[in-house]
Design a protein around this motif. Structure first.
Motif, PDB file in Angstrom:
ATOM      1  N   GLY A 171      23.655  84.302   8.009  1.00 11.15           N
ATOM      2  CA  GLY A 171      22.208  84.500   7.903  1.00 11.15           C
ATOM      3  C   GLY A 171      21.532  83.451   7.032  1.00 11.15           C
ATOM      4  O   GLY A 171      20.319  83.276   7.093  1.00 11.15           O
ATOM      5  N   LYS A 172      22.309  82.733   6.206  1.00  7.50           N
ATOM      6  CA  LYS A 172      21.722  81.643   5.398  1.00  7.50           C
ATOM      7  C   LYS A 172      21.606  80.390   6.255  1.00  7.50           C
ATOM      8  O   LYS A 172      22.383  80.199   7.195  1.00  7.50           O
ATOM      9  CB  LYS A 172      22.636  81.333   4.210  1.00  7.50           C
ATOM     10  N   PRO A 173      20.701  79.475   5.939  1.00  8.40           N
ATOM     11  CA  PRO A 173      20.567  78.255   6.749  1.00  8.40           C
ATOM     12  C   PRO A 173      21.876  77.468   6.818  1.00  8.40           C
ATOM     13  O   PRO A 173      22.579  77.326   5.811  1.00  8.40           O
ATOM     14  CB  PRO A 173      19.494  77.451   6.009  1.00  8.40           C
ATOM     15  N   THR A 203      19.030  86.360  10.112  1.00  9.77           N
ATOM     16  CA  THR A 203      18.282  85.891   8.940  1.00  9.77           C
ATOM     17  C   THR A 203      17.776  87.081   8.108  1.00  9.77           C
ATOM     18  O   THR A 203      17.762  87.018   6.878  1.00  9.77           O
ATOM     19  CB  THR A 203      17.089  85.015   9.362  1.00  9.77           C
ATOM     20  N   GLU A 204      17.370  88.168   8.795  1.00 10.01           N
ATOM     21  CA  GLU A 204      16.861  89.333   8.071  1.00 10.01           C
ATOM     22  C   GLU A 204      17.850  90.491   8.106  1.00 10.01           C
ATOM     23  O   GLU A 204      18.012  91.210   7.133  1.00 10.01           O
ATOM     24  CB  GLU A 204      15.542  89.831   8.705  1.00 10.01           C
ATOM     25  N   ASP A 237      22.322  72.807  13.266  1.00  7.87           N
ATOM     26  CA  ASP A 237      22.624  73.324  11.926  1.00  7.87           C
ATOM     27  C   ASP A 237      23.860  72.653  11.342  1.00  7.87           C
ATOM     28  O   ASP A 237      24.003  72.571  10.125  1.00  7.87           O
ATOM     29  CB  ASP A 237      22.871  74.846  11.978  1.00  7.87           C
ATOM     30  N   PHE A 280      23.599  80.192  15.403  1.00  4.46           N
ATOM     31  CA  PHE A 280      22.566  79.218  15.022  1.00  4.46           C
ATOM     32  C   PHE A 280      22.597  78.057  16.012  1.00  4.46           C
ATOM     33  O   PHE A 280      23.597  77.867  16.731  1.00  4.46           O
ATOM     34  CB  PHE A 280      22.803  78.697  13.598  1.00  4.46           C
ATOM     35  N   ARG A 282      18.224  81.506  15.834  1.00  6.13           N
ATOM     36  CA  ARG A 282      19.023  81.804  14.642  1.00  6.13           C
ATOM     37  C   ARG A 282      19.083  83.306  14.435  1.00  6.13           C
ATOM     38  O   ARG A 282      18.050  83.971  14.326  1.00  6.13           O
ATOM     39  CB  ARG A 282      18.385  81.105  13.436  1.00  6.13           C
ATOM     40  N   SER A 330      25.453  75.424   1.532  1.00  5.95           N
ATOM     41  CA  SER A 330      25.574  75.930   2.904  1.00  5.95           C
ATOM     42  C   SER A 330      26.998  75.653   3.372  1.00  5.95           C
ATOM     43  O   SER A 330      27.544  74.577   3.121  1.00  5.95           O
ATOM     44  CB  SER A 330      24.566  75.223   3.813  1.00  5.95           C
TER      45      SER A 330
END
Ligand code: SF4
Length: 700
Positions: A327-329, A555-556, A167, A163, A552, A294
């Motif tokens: 993968g999470k913010p 994420t998926e 972040d 990231f 980033r 987070s």
């Protein structure tokens, strides 16, 4: 009153020559041959104008009186000035002679995480195409290889941070493992400050109370070599407290059941016995991580430079995956890369097992792609060669590497088991070193080729976020000095391969390099110099010019074929060498804020040398008292491999069973004389961060 003339504005945007943070700098206005000052670039979104003391003083070396400005060739045991033609002929002759007598693999290449992407790419191509040797590796093997291997195996991709750096400020919890960025990447602390101001928490795991640990809300002072155990212990408690994100684990990962079975053997009492950290602290930390919106876990060399470095990385990735973080913010696992181009340097073919674009040298389709770009037959490409320490340890008649070419690395300070490496280097038939200053490695050299410094060359670097940035030419090189690319082109011509290396400028190399990376894991195909300028850098993967780049990751999906991340069950095991009755102390190493790597450059900068003139040994008062050591005493340490001398700093900030010294010095002050050549079985990373030593002398 006469107005003083204003200094010309500093206006050319480039980046610091040293660490992976690659701070943006404004240097010169184009009117001076060698700009005397720099300013932090307020618009570069990583450092936001801040620099550390190394960055502020970086231009000092451009016109330093000790700079080598003519090629040197050894004659009757002494390095003497020579013409470029004579020096290059000597190097080319040595390569030809070695190949003819012993085969191509008897020629070794050792590159660097300080090289631009263009040079790293071309050095790999030169070794494989112009020489045909399998034996090329680089000093990044000593730096990032365990994190890289762990990331690749768990996520299918290795990028230091998945990231962008900003972040950090939005993370509720940050856990740093074996990382001391307040000293190694000082401008990064602005993000910790913002994170804490917003109510975030910082936890640090380290055997020493470092500058970073002093910023922490929670400090876990672990026994050296037990980070893996601690991570498994945290996972045990996460399972016990119901903090595992079962939905995430089921949807996005494979292999948790085996990891759960292993983790459940790490009862807190067992973990406390090995790590020295008690259950209440472990429980507090896992609750922070497991209940935060987070949370991120960032590792550094302290956790990774071990014979179980890859497994330690896996243990923390297992924890992060179990908590559903990657993968999470503002969440997940990442590592804080060390060297300036540590990231790009390992992506583009100067590593023994890799081809450009993070392709693998043993995979046929990967070989075919690179062979097509290079215009050679795939079968002509060598296979996997020796890793960095193994390559150096094979130098000389017994190991089979008879001629070595080193570019931008002071291996005679940076390697473990230095007495052994010294003898290997001195038994080479021929050693070429490309560098700007004489150092411990050039002392063994037959030829020294003086090359450009950072401010004199164009090219690209890839920072710790995976952001590809531009290094700009802001100074005129001194007469007599040449660029890395010129050196490789001239040598290729002498070896009959001019057509494959006939690049007029780094931009031409970059165009071929983009094609070489296209479709690879580290895909730079869509990155151009113009885009980098326009967009403040571009994050790889970036497969086309229309692609926005990838700040980033995950994420998926993860980068394994099925899109899932992999858990790896890992167990505590002993280090390559543990303290015993004969050698009772743990010895560990690290960096000073004022110096960089082997110190070959920073020890020449007056301000830095004055601030940290010599290596100081940290020793706990209890241990110091037993050995009658006071502040400033001269202390000699001994391991099974050698001795080193330091001045003492008696401090409660280190564990009583542990000694620490920085590794920026050579000679009798070289910490790496004590360190062994024990290697991680997967990454081949040496165990820099743990050796068993004893105190054999103390005076003063
Ligand atoms: S050494 Fe690293 S932290 Fe310091 S100015 Fe250079 S890039 Fe920034």
């Amino acid at each position: 009153m006469t107005a003083l003339p204003l200094a010309p504005p500093l206006s050319i945007r480039t980046h610091c020559p040293y660490c992976a943070y690659q701070c943006g700098m404004l240097v010169g206005d184009g009117s001076s041959d060698a700009p005397a000052g720099v300013q932090g670039d307020p618009h570069f979104p990583v450092n936001n104008g801040q620099l550390c003391i190394k960055g502020w003083t970086a231009t000092t070396l451009l016109r330093h009186p000790e700079r080598v400005t003519t090629p040197l060739v050894k004659h009757r045991g002494e390095l003497r000035s020579a013409s470029w033609d004579a020096a290059l002929d000597d190097v080319a002759d040595a390569i030809r002679r070695t190949k003819a007598e012993y085969g191509a693999d008897a020629v070794g290449f050792f590159g660097s995480g300080a090289l631009t992407n263009e040079t790293a790419y071309l050095l790999g191509k030169f070794a494989r195409v112009a020489v045909g040797t399998a034996n090329i590796d680089y000093n990044g093997r000593y730096c990032m290889s365990s994190a890289a291997a762990g990331g690749n195996r768990a996520f299918g991709i290795d990028r230091g941070l998945p990231f962008p750096i900003d972040d950090l400020e939005r993370a509720d919890v940050i856990l740093l493992v074996g990382a001391n960025p307040a000293d190694t990447l000082p401008p990064i602390t602005q993000w910790f400050e913002r994170q804490k101001k917003a109510g975030g928490r910082l936890a640090v795991i380290d055997p020493r109370k470092t500058a970073t640990a002093k910023l922490a809300d929670l400090f876990l002072q672990t026994t050296p070599g037990t980070d893996l155990t601690l991570a498994n212990g945290l996972l045990y408690l996460a399972i016990e407290e119901g903090l595992v994100n079962e939905e995430y684990v089921a949807a996005r990962t494979n292999g948790f059941d085996a990891v759960r079975r292993v983790a459940l053997q790490y009862h807190p009492a067992h973990v406390e016995r090995l790590t020295g950290v008690g259950e209440p602290t472990l429980r507090k930390l896992v609750r922070w991580l497991g209940t935060a919106r987070s949370a991120m876990i960032l590792s550094g060399r302290g956790a990774e430079q071990h014979t179980k470095g890859v497994d330690t990385v896996h243990a923390f990735i297992n924890l992060a995956l179990a908590l559903g973080l990657p993968g999470k913010p503002s969440s997940g696992w990442g590592c804080l890369t060390g060297q300036g181009n540590g990231q790009g340097g390992r992506e583009h073919g100067q590593k023994a097992d890799q081809l450009p674009g993070y392709r693998l040298i043993e995979v046929e389709a990967h070989r075919q792609h690179i062979a097509d770009v290079w215009g050679v037959e795939p079968d002509s490409l060598p296979r996997k060669g020796k890793s960095a320490f193994e390559l150096l340890d094979a130098c000389g008649p017994s190991g089979g590497i008879r001629s070595l070419f080193v570019m931008g690395s002071n291996v005679a300070v940076a390697s473990p088991d230095l007495n052994r490496i010294d003898s290997r280097l001195s038994s080479l038939d021929h050693l070429t070193v490309c560098d700007s200053f004489l150092n411990d490695t050039t002392a063994h050299a037959h030829v020294v080729l003086p090359v450009y410094q950072w401010a004199e060359e164009e090219g690209t670097m890839t920072n710790l976020e995976g952001r590809v940035i531009r290094r700009r030419r802001v100074a005129r090189p001194p007469t007599g000095v040449r660029g890395d690319l010129d050196v490789l082109r001239e040598l290729a011509e002498r070896l009959g391969h001019k057509d494959k290396f006939d690049f007029a400028a780094p931009a031409d190399v970059f165009e071929e390099f983009r094609r070489a990376t296209a479709g690879g894991t580290a895909d730079y195909a869509g990155i151009t110099y113009e885009r980098i300028d326009r967009e403040d850098g571009v994050f790889w993967p970036c497969p086309s010019e229309e692609h926005p780049g990838t700040p980033r990751l995950f994420t998926e999906r993860f980068h394994h074929t099925d899109g899932r991340a992999k858990f790896f069950p890992v167990e505590h095991r002993a280090a390559g060498e543990e303290p015993d009755a004969g050698y009772p102390f743990f010895f560990t190493t690290g960096r000073y804020r004022e110096h960089y790597n082997s110190g070959a450059q920073t020890r020449l900068v007056g301000v830095l040398a004055k601030a940290k003139p010599r290596p100081v040994l940290q020793i706990h008062p209890a241990a110091a008292g037993r050995h009658r050591i006071g502040a400033g005493s001269k202390v000699t340490l001994e391991s099974r491999r050698g001795r080193a001398e330091f001045a003492a700093d008696v401090t409660p900030e280190i564990r009583p069973d542990t000694l620490f010294a920085p590794f920026h010095w050579g000679g009798r002050e070289a910490a790496n004389r004590l360190v062994g050549g024990f290697l991680d079985p997967v990454s081949r990373m040496p165990e820099f961060k743990l050796a068993a030593v004893r105190i054999v002398g103390a005076a003063g």
